[in-house]
Design an enzyme around this catalytic site. Structure first.
Site, PDB file in Angstrom:
ATOM      1  N   LYS A 157      44.969  -1.972 -22.446  1.00 58.33           N
ATOM      2  CA  LYS A 157      46.094  -2.156 -21.527  1.00 58.33           C
ATOM      3  C   LYS A 157      47.244  -1.323 -22.055  1.00 58.33           C
ATOM      4  O   LYS A 157      47.348  -1.087 -23.260  1.00 58.33           O
ATOM      5  CB  LYS A 157      46.510  -3.636 -21.510  1.00 58.33           C
ATOM      6  CG  LYS A 157      47.242  -4.037 -20.270  1.00 58.33           C
ATOM      7  CD  LYS A 157      46.267  -4.349 -19.155  1.00 58.33           C
ATOM      8  CE  LYS A 157      46.944  -4.867 -17.921  1.00 58.33           C
ATOM      9  NZ  LYS A 157      45.984  -5.243 -16.880  1.00 58.33           N
ATOM     10  N   GLY A 160      48.532 -12.703  -0.398  1.00 58.35           N
ATOM     11  CA  GLY A 160      48.679 -11.265  -0.629  1.00 58.35           C
ATOM     12  C   GLY A 160      47.301 -10.611  -0.644  1.00 58.35           C
ATOM     13  O   GLY A 160      46.372 -11.057   0.046  1.00 58.35           O
ATOM     14  N   VAL A 200      44.840 -10.571  -2.740  1.00 56.47           N
ATOM     15  CA  VAL A 200      43.689 -11.398  -3.108  1.00 56.47           C
ATOM     16  C   VAL A 200      43.493 -12.532  -2.101  1.00 56.47           C
ATOM     17  O   VAL A 200      42.405 -12.727  -1.551  1.00 56.47           O
ATOM     18  CB  VAL A 200      43.849 -11.967  -4.546  1.00 56.47           C
ATOM     19  CG1 VAL A 200      42.680 -12.873  -4.900  1.00 56.47           C
ATOM     20  CG2 VAL A 200      43.975 -10.831  -5.562  1.00 56.47           C
TER      21      VAL A 200
END
Ligand code: NAD
Length: 368
Positions: free
Chosen positions: A78, A180, A182
């Protein structure tokens, strides 16, 4: 430097923590490559003003587990750029391009979009170093939020788990927190499998109708910029009431830590599919388990997005994305449910064990 190093790390990683700084354009960034035993790491580049090494490390570990659990040939990493994502367009491009040039030699890390960055940012990264996932369609990208990759995977996990929980999907009632990328796609794909959406919330309120909400009309209503509670096909309720709504399947698809020891006793659903990342606290998950509420953890149920990125990175097509998500999430959900029964573990514990075992098996092939 704004960044502080904490006591992080264990036998899996991280392998690299890079602190990048280019004062000329006020770039400060953190990259954590956690583990690359399964292959080059895929993980998002987050842009926010308050990122810490600890946060980026925890997110990189989550990617190691998610990618291994999904059986992808990718490790976990990340990155975080410490900046305001609402900075000017010119500044954002400068930050992304400079960041990309600074990670040119970190070839074991494939950057993707995350909070505060998008496909355009990945196009700039790819233009600089020829390596990024989550690209615009014109560059061979597959827009994962547009096709609903994560929501589709959530629906697949729900279908498998509903059988285990003894819920006939075709007669099931569904509540979703967050409408949203998802949440709305999960509603749509589960609707196609026969489930009835009876309640949904967004950041401004919630709506319910025990006879069913019209998912297509609600998606249209939301696209027009209206919050869900103003939809005419149901009765407005408060956001908090969604937890206690009468339903079989409850899907958190918004924020972390929304199910806690303070509200989880209100839950009437028998199945919780984690669309959002870490939507339940550890205690809440244990309390649900004690009450016989089946939980499918986030890094199993919401892996559709990263599976999409991995297929895109190999030049795959949109239909291959959906096939791969279906196959991988189905197999993994079955496996963690079997393991959790056999070994008397929470599904999350079974999933972590399965993912760690895969990483360790891959690590055994590496030269020391
Ligand atoms: P999004 O911004 O598209 O949608 C979030 C939705 O949640 C919006 O409808 C918003 O109004 C609603 N919301 C915000 N706060 C809320 C609250 N307090 N109560 C109820 N609703 C609230 O985000 P998304 O891409 O759908 O992501 C949702 C979650 O899923 C996040 O936790 C994200 O990290 C996780 N996730 C997303 C993907 C992906 O592919 N998009 C992949 C894996 C995990």
């Amino acid at each position: 430097m704004k960044i502080k190093i904490h006591n992080i790390g264990d036998e899996l990683g991280p392998e690299k923590i890079l602190l990048l700084r280019q004062p000329r354009i006020a770039l400060e960034a953190i990259v954590v490559v956690d583990n690359v035993a399964c292959g080059p790491a895929i993980g998002g580049v987050r842009m926010a003003p308050d990122l810490t090494i600890d946060e980026i490390y925890r997110l990189s570990r989550a990617m190691t587990l998610k990618n291994a659990a999904a059986g992808l040939p990718h490790g976990g990493a990340k990155a975080g750029i410490i900046a305001d994502p609402a900075c000017s367009y010119e500044q954002k491009e400068k930050l992304m391009r400079t960041f990309a040039r600074m990670i040119r030699s970190v070839t074991e890390y494939i950057p993707g979009p995350d909070m505060g960055t998008n496909e355009e940012c990945m196009a700039w990264v790819d233009d600089e170093i020829g390596r990024a996932a989550g690209l615009p369609r014109v560059l061979g990208g597959i827009p994962l939020d547009e096709i609903g990759a994560t929501g589709f995977g959530v629906a697949v996990a729900a279908e498998v788990a509903a059988t285990e929980a003894g819920i006939p999907l075709k007669e099931s009632h569904l509540a979703i927190q967050g409408f949203g990328a998802v949440g709305r796609h999960a509603a749509n794909f589960l609707g196609k499998r026969g489930a009835m959406l009876v309640a949904v919330s967004d950041s401004q309120g919630a709506i319910q109708n025990q006879n069913g909400l019209d998912v297509d009309a609600l998606i249209k209503h939301k696209k027009e910029g209206s919050p869900v509670h103003t939809f005419s096909g149901g009765q407005a309720i408060s956001r908090d009431e969604l937890v206690g709504i009468k339903c079989d399947i409850w899907i958190p698809a918004a924020r972390p830590d929304v199910l806690t020891e303070n509200n989880v006793d209100q839950l009437k659903a028998r199945l919780v599919i984690h669309g959002a990342n870490i939507p339940a606290t550890e205690t809440a998950e244990q309390l649900m388990h004690k009450r016989g509420i089946l939980n499918i953890p986030d890094f199993i149920a919401n892996a559709g997005g990263v599976i999409c990125a991995a297929v895109e990175f190999r030049g795959g097509s949109e239909s291959q994305v959906m096939e791969t998500i279906e196959e991988k999430i189905r197999t993994n959900t079955v496996e963690i449910l079997e393991r959790s029964k056999k070994e008397n573990l929470l599904p999350r514990e079974a999933a972590v064990k399965m993912a760690c075992n895969r990483v360790k098996r891959a690590m055994a092939y590496r030269r020391t």
